[in-house]
Design an enzyme around this catalytic site. Structure first.
Site, PDB file in Angstrom:
ATOM      1  N   HIS A  75       0.831  -1.209   0.000  1.00 32.74           N
ATOM      2  CA  HIS A  75       0.000   0.000   0.000  1.00 32.74           C
ATOM      3  C   HIS A  75       0.870   1.265   0.000  1.00 32.74           C
ATOM      4  O   HIS A  75       0.506   2.271   0.619  1.00 32.74           O
ATOM      5  CB  HIS A  75      -0.943   0.025   1.210  1.00 32.74           C
ATOM      6  CG  HIS A  75      -1.955  -1.079   1.212  1.00 32.74           C
ATOM      7  ND1 HIS A  75      -3.210  -0.937   0.683  1.00 32.74           N
ATOM      8  CD2 HIS A  75      -1.895  -2.362   1.653  1.00 32.74           C
ATOM      9  CE1 HIS A  75      -3.884  -2.075   0.830  1.00 32.74           C
ATOM     10  NE2 HIS A  75      -3.097  -2.957   1.402  1.00 32.74           N
ATOM     11  N   ASN A 148     -10.247  -2.714   2.462  1.00 34.14           N
ATOM     12  CA  ASN A 148      -9.966  -2.703   1.017  1.00 34.14           C
ATOM     13  C   ASN A 148     -11.256  -2.456   0.236  1.00 34.14           C
ATOM     14  O   ASN A 148     -12.332  -2.428   0.817  1.00 34.14           O
ATOM     15  CB  ASN A 148      -9.392  -4.059   0.592  1.00 34.14           C
ATOM     16  CG  ASN A 148      -7.907  -4.193   0.910  1.00 34.14           C
ATOM     17  OD1 ASN A 148      -7.206  -3.198   1.132  1.00 34.14           O
ATOM     18  ND2 ASN A 148      -7.431  -5.419   0.947  1.00 34.14           N
ATOM     19  N   HIS A 339      -4.050   1.298  11.722  1.00 38.03           N
ATOM     20  CA  HIS A 339      -3.834   0.027  12.413  1.00 38.03           C
ATOM     21  C   HIS A 339      -5.181  -0.601  12.777  1.00 38.03           C
ATOM     22  O   HIS A 339      -5.946   0.011  13.538  1.00 38.03           O
ATOM     23  CB  HIS A 339      -3.004   0.316  13.671  1.00 38.03           C
ATOM     24  CG  HIS A 339      -2.811  -0.850  14.574  1.00 38.03           C
ATOM     25  ND1 HIS A 339      -2.843  -2.157  14.139  1.00 38.03           N
ATOM     26  CD2 HIS A 339      -2.597  -0.907  15.913  1.00 38.03           C
ATOM     27  CE1 HIS A 339      -2.647  -2.958  15.178  1.00 38.03           C
ATOM     28  NE2 HIS A 339      -2.504  -2.231  16.251  1.00 38.03           N
TER      29      HIS A 339
HETATM   30 FE1  HDE Z   1      -2.412  -4.790   5.511  1.00 38.72          FE
HETATM   31  N1  HDE Z   1      -0.572  -3.991   5.942  1.00 38.72           N
HETATM   32  N2  HDE Z   1      -1.760  -6.598   6.141  1.00 38.72           N
HETATM   33  N3  HDE Z   1      -4.161  -5.659   4.920  1.00 38.72           N
HETATM   34  N4  HDE Z   1      -3.056  -3.028   4.811  1.00 38.72           N
HETATM   35  C1  HDE Z   1      -0.227  -2.708   5.781  1.00 38.72           C
HETATM   36  O1  HDE Z   1       0.850  -1.394   7.364  1.00 38.72           O
HETATM   37  C2  HDE Z   1      -0.619  -6.828   6.840  1.00 38.72           C
HETATM   38  C3  HDE Z   1      -4.535  -6.955   5.107  1.00 38.72           C
HETATM   39  C4  HDE Z   1      -4.310  -2.737   4.369  1.00 38.72           C
HETATM   40  O2  HDE Z   1      -3.245   3.521   4.020  1.00 38.72           O
HETATM   41  C5  HDE Z   1       1.089  -2.380   6.384  1.00 38.72           C
HETATM   42  O3  HDE Z   1       1.216   0.808   7.699  1.00 38.72           O
HETATM   43  C6  HDE Z   1      -0.562  -8.197   7.276  1.00 38.72           C
HETATM   44  C7  HDE Z   1      -5.933  -7.132   4.864  1.00 38.72           C
HETATM   45  C8  HDE Z   1      -4.388  -1.342   4.010  1.00 38.72           C
HETATM   46  O4  HDE Z   1      -1.586   3.330   5.431  1.00 38.72           O
HETATM   47  C9  HDE Z   1       1.530  -3.699   7.028  1.00 38.72           C
HETATM   48  C10 HDE Z   1      -1.716  -8.790   6.801  1.00 38.72           C
HETATM   49  C11 HDE Z   1      -6.394  -5.901   4.514  1.00 38.72           C
HETATM   50  C12 HDE Z   1      -3.132  -0.822   4.277  1.00 38.72           C
HETATM   51  C13 HDE Z   1       0.383  -4.611   6.670  1.00 38.72           C
HETATM   52  C14 HDE Z   1      -2.455  -7.782   6.094  1.00 38.72           C
HETATM   53  C15 HDE Z   1      -5.282  -4.998   4.550  1.00 38.72           C
HETATM   54  C16 HDE Z   1      -2.319  -1.905   4.783  1.00 38.72           C
HETATM   55  C17 HDE Z   1       2.087  -1.745   5.464  1.00 38.72           C
HETATM   56  C18 HDE Z   1      -2.143 -10.231   6.938  1.00 38.72           C
HETATM   57  C19 HDE Z   1      -7.808  -5.516   4.108  1.00 38.72           C
HETATM   58  C20 HDE Z   1      -2.658   0.592   4.046  1.00 38.72           C
HETATM   59  C21 HDE Z   1       2.332  -0.356   5.983  1.00 38.72           C
HETATM   60  C22 HDE Z   1      -2.375 -10.617   8.302  1.00 38.72           C
HETATM   61  C23 HDE Z   1      -8.777  -5.686   5.176  1.00 38.72           C
HETATM   62  C24 HDE Z   1      -3.009   1.490   5.188  1.00 38.72           C
HETATM   63  C25 HDE Z   1       1.423  -0.211   7.093  1.00 38.72           C
HETATM   64  C26 HDE Z   1      -2.576   2.901   4.860  1.00 38.72           C
HETATM   65  C27 HDE Z   1      -0.980  -1.768   5.190  1.00 38.72           C
HETATM   66  C28 HDE Z   1       0.358  -5.885   7.081  1.00 38.72           C
HETATM   67  C29 HDE Z   1      -3.674  -8.063   5.436  1.00 38.72           C
HETATM   68  C30 HDE Z   1      -5.429  -3.613   4.203  1.00 38.72           C
HETATM   69  C31 HDE Z   1       2.871  -4.234   6.552  1.00 38.72           C
HETATM   70  C32 HDE Z   1       0.541  -8.832   8.078  1.00 38.72           C
HETATM   71  C33 HDE Z   1      -6.740  -8.433   5.017  1.00 38.72           C
HETATM   72  C34 HDE Z   1      -5.581  -0.608   3.441  1.00 38.72           C
HETATM   73  O5  HDE Z   1       1.655  -3.583   8.415  1.00 38.72           O
END
Ligand code: HDE
Length: 678
Positions: A75, A148, A339
């Site tokens: 993202h 999402n 978060h």
């Molecule tokens: Fe994320 N995801 N994600 N994700 N995600 C990040 O956090 C992660 C997941 C989503 O505009 C990171 O600040 C893991 C689902 C959005 O700043 C990180 C898992 C969904 C955004 C991270 C998921 C998301 C992130 C990268 C599996 C939809 C952007 C930088 C357990 C519900 C937020 C950060 C923004 C961002 C980890 C799965 C959506 C790396 C480990 C499911 C919208 O922490």
């Protein structure tokens, strides 16, 4: 000022002390020393070496050298805006969350849209899932809904996320391709992890090439809990529904837009907010009673499953309006730290194993990416008071007074004091947990094809056609024949026709495997059932020297009244004269404009249009026509449309009387695409 108004303005006011106006001010160093020369380093003689004592040059350079922070691992490409959220009526039956009680309370929000795969500089119209992450600055702390634009996810357990992302990102040996799924490692991952089957069909749909951030849905994806003041808990899923409807680009257009305007989505959001066309979404919730947890054919804790709206209706409970662009993208959009673990009283987690993984990852990433005290940055600070015994760390902004920084104490009357649940303190919902420690997936998580089939059954013929094309494109870019075959076989588990049609485009036969028996559909999943409005859609109005001014003005006024946004396009930038000699401002020339940037075209031309004008207008019309967009023409332009053979085709409207033309053309613009052209 009323209480509500104060509430709404709180975040804005809170940001004010941090916003620095530099216009008209003297230049100084960060230490406040006024600078007399910012163009010449301190040298030993005008042709001599630079001196180490040049503290001004050193400060400027060392700061510059550290201007970047690591981009988000996923993202990374994102864009945000401020707004407000208001609940329509009290939800106290469901939750004690403070921001969902009083319809008069306006809760400030910050929303960051993003692309998952691309790095910070990626094209914005790549095929990709869009992040839809909302920070609510509530009176009782921060609530982040980090979702999402697709209601399900690729995997069921957080531990697989790094693998998914390694497969999705550019391949490490050559770092190709940027921000795209059309490559071997991605499809190898999908076909090796059949739980991704349903997500794969969603991402091959038009949802992943949106027309605008303003026209996407948002989903919390996971199952959360609502807890009311009596301690009753229910399962809940969150939805955001755009008031402009759900709309997409076509694939050829999306690809070309990457060149015509790599910033297509952020520009669209920025311009519309600046123009006062504030985008709006309604917040909806699906609610399942605790006792009904096991009543469904799917496991409600499995993030690869949605709850069909026809079975669990979406209750609309409030509205979000984005009404203010950021002042500085880095300070706000880049440093915002979202978060899914940021919840407030009245909302709680479930055992969804994907959510559980996320609860660890986000704070960990913020501490590394933004710094220990990331919550003190203006964009991340709550609007309510914060008092605790956490101290120090890099870039600490807050100055905590006093010598006591520990709980329990007697020297400060044991303050800051804890607050019982009955008086507003957060108390975790006491859900029952028992079981053996295991590394295992629940048997109820094992059905991977039923909901993929449900989605496929719910698509219109046009949407199905696009999905087949999308799979065929992506697989066509995959080099490994084994991976191609594995995907065609995976599709055969979902739907035989889909597998055969994709297979035909790759000269592959699907394996003889059992096909999902699901025959249901969910009309709410089809974009064909969204709302269609002309509001804020752009019309490229092509005019040539001597065009009919009065008539054009009358038509444009009518189009503007119905919400359309005309953009005057002509041979050159600057000004152009109509038949009365009056000057009109040209918004884009054929060189700087592009039919890709407009939702439809209106050819005004002129009775004596010059050959270059006709040549360029012809190219614009062909492109728009191929993208199924509405095309209108004045009588002066009709000849050109006849030459192209498009008169009488769907969505091609010739002006006979100005008033009826405006009406017909507006209706065609609202419809947006005319799929029955070929
Ligand atoms: Fe994320 N995801 N994600 N994700 N995600 C990040 O956090 C992660 C997941 C989503 O505009 C990171 O600040 C893991 C689902 C959005 O700043 C990180 C898992 C969904 C955004 C991270 C998921 C998301 C992130 C990268 C599996 C939809 C952007 C930088 C357990 C519900 C937020 C950060 C923004 C961002 C980890 C799965 C959506 C790396 C480990 C499911 C919208 O922490």
């Amino acid at each position: 000022m009323s209480e509500d108004r104060k509430n709404e303005n709180k975040k804005t006011e809170q940001l004010q002390p941090f916003v620095r106006e530099n216009f008209g001010k003297p230049l100084s160093s960060n230490e406040g020393v006024k600078i007399s020369d910012d163009e010449n380093s301190l040298n030993a003689g005008d042709r001599g070496p630079t001196l180490l004592e040049d503290f001004l040059m050193r400060e400027k350079m060392t700061h510059f050298d550290r201007e970047r922070i690591p981009e988000r691992v996923v993202h990374a490409r994102g864009y945000g805006a401020h707004g407000v959220f208001q609940v329509y009526e009290s939800q106290e039956e469901l939750t004690m969350a403070h921001f969902l009680q009083d319809p008069n309370v306006k809760t400030p929000v910050f929303l960051r849209f993003s692309e998952v795969a691309g790095s910070k500089g990626a094209n914005e119209t790549n095929r990709d899932v869009r992040g839809f992450a909302t920070k609510f600055y509530t009176e009782e702390g921060i609530f982040d809904l980090v979702g999402n634009n697709i209601p399900i996810f690729f995997i069921q357990d957080g531990i697989k996320f790094p693998d998914l992302i390694h497969a999705l990102k550019p391949e490490p040996d050559n770092e190709i391709p940027q921000g795209q799924t059309a490559h071997d490692t991605f499809w190898d991952f999908i076909t090796s992890n059949q739980e991704s089957a349903a997500m794969s069909i969603w991402i091959m749909s038009d949802r992943t090439i949106p027309r605008s951030f303003r026209m996407i849905e948002g989903f919390g994806v996971h199952t959360f809990r609502f807890v009311n003041k009596h301690g009753k808990s229910r399962f809940v899923k969150f939805h955001w529904k755009p008031l402009l409807g759900l709309h997409s680009l076509v694939w050829d257009e999306a690809q070309k837009l990457g060149g015509a305007d790599p910033d297509f989505h952020r520009r669209d959001l920025w311009e519309n907010i600046e123009a006062g066309n504030f985008p709006e979404w309604e917040l909806g919730v699906q609610v399942i009673e605790e006792e009904e947890e096991f009543k469904f054919t799917f496991d409600i804790l499995d993030a690869t499953k949605l709850w069909p709206e026809e079975i669990v209706p979406v209750r609309i409970i409030g509205k979000m309006t984005l009404n203010r662009n950021v002042d500085n993208v880095f300070a706000e959009t880049e440093q915002v730290a979202l978060h899914p673990g940021n919840i407030v009283r009245g909302i709680d987690f479930t055992n969804d194993p994907l959510l559980q993984g996320r609860l660890f990852s986000y704070t960990d990433t913020q501490v590394y990416r933004v710094g220990t005290n990331f919550q003190q940055l203006p964009i991340n600070r709550p609007v309510c008071p914060v008092h605790n015994n956490q101290r120090d760390g890099d870039a600490r902004y807050v100055i905590d007074k006093g010598k006591v920084a520990y709980h329990k104490n007697s020297l400060a009357d044991n303050t800051p004091f804890t607050v019982p649940g009955t008086e507003g303190g957060f108390v975790t919902y006491p859900s029952l947990v028992n079981g053996y420690k295991v590394r295992a997936t629940a048997p109820s998580f094992q059905d991977h094809y039923s909901q993929a089939k449900l989605f496929w059954n719910s698509m219109s013929e046009v949407e199905k056609h696009h999905i087949i094309d999308a799979y065929s494109f992506e697989l066509g870019k995959v080099n490994s024949i084994e991976v191609r075959q594995k995907l065609v076989d995976m599709l055969a588990h979902i739907d035989r026709v889909l597998a055969v049609r994709v297979g035909e485009n790759l000269t592959l036969q699907p394996a003889d495997v059992p096909e999902s028996p699901v025959t249901d559909s969910s009309p709410a999943l089809s974009m064909a059932n969204t709302r269609f409005l002309p509001n804020t859609l752009k019309v490229g109005v092509m005019v040539d020297e001597g065009f009919k001014g009065d008539e054009t003005r009358r038509i444009l006024e009518q189009l503007i009244r119905s919400g359309l946004k005309p953009v005057i396009v002509s041979v050159r930038n600057g000004m152009i004269r109509d038949d009365k000699g009056e000057q009109w401002t040209v918004n884009a020339s054929f060189l700087t404009g592009s039919p890709l940037l407009y939702d439809g075209l209106y050819l005004v031309g002129s009775d004596n249009a010059d050959p270059y004008f006709n040549n360029r207008a012809r190219a614009f019309i062909v492109e728009s026509y191929n993208h199924f967009k509405p095309i209108g023409s004045s009588p002066s332009g009709e000849k050109l449309l006849r030459e192209l053979g498009v008169v009488g085709k769907p969505g091609v409207i010739i002006q006979h009387s100005p008033d009826s033309f405006s009406k017909e053309f507006t209706e065609a613009m609202a419809k947006q695409r005319f799929w029955d052209r070929y």
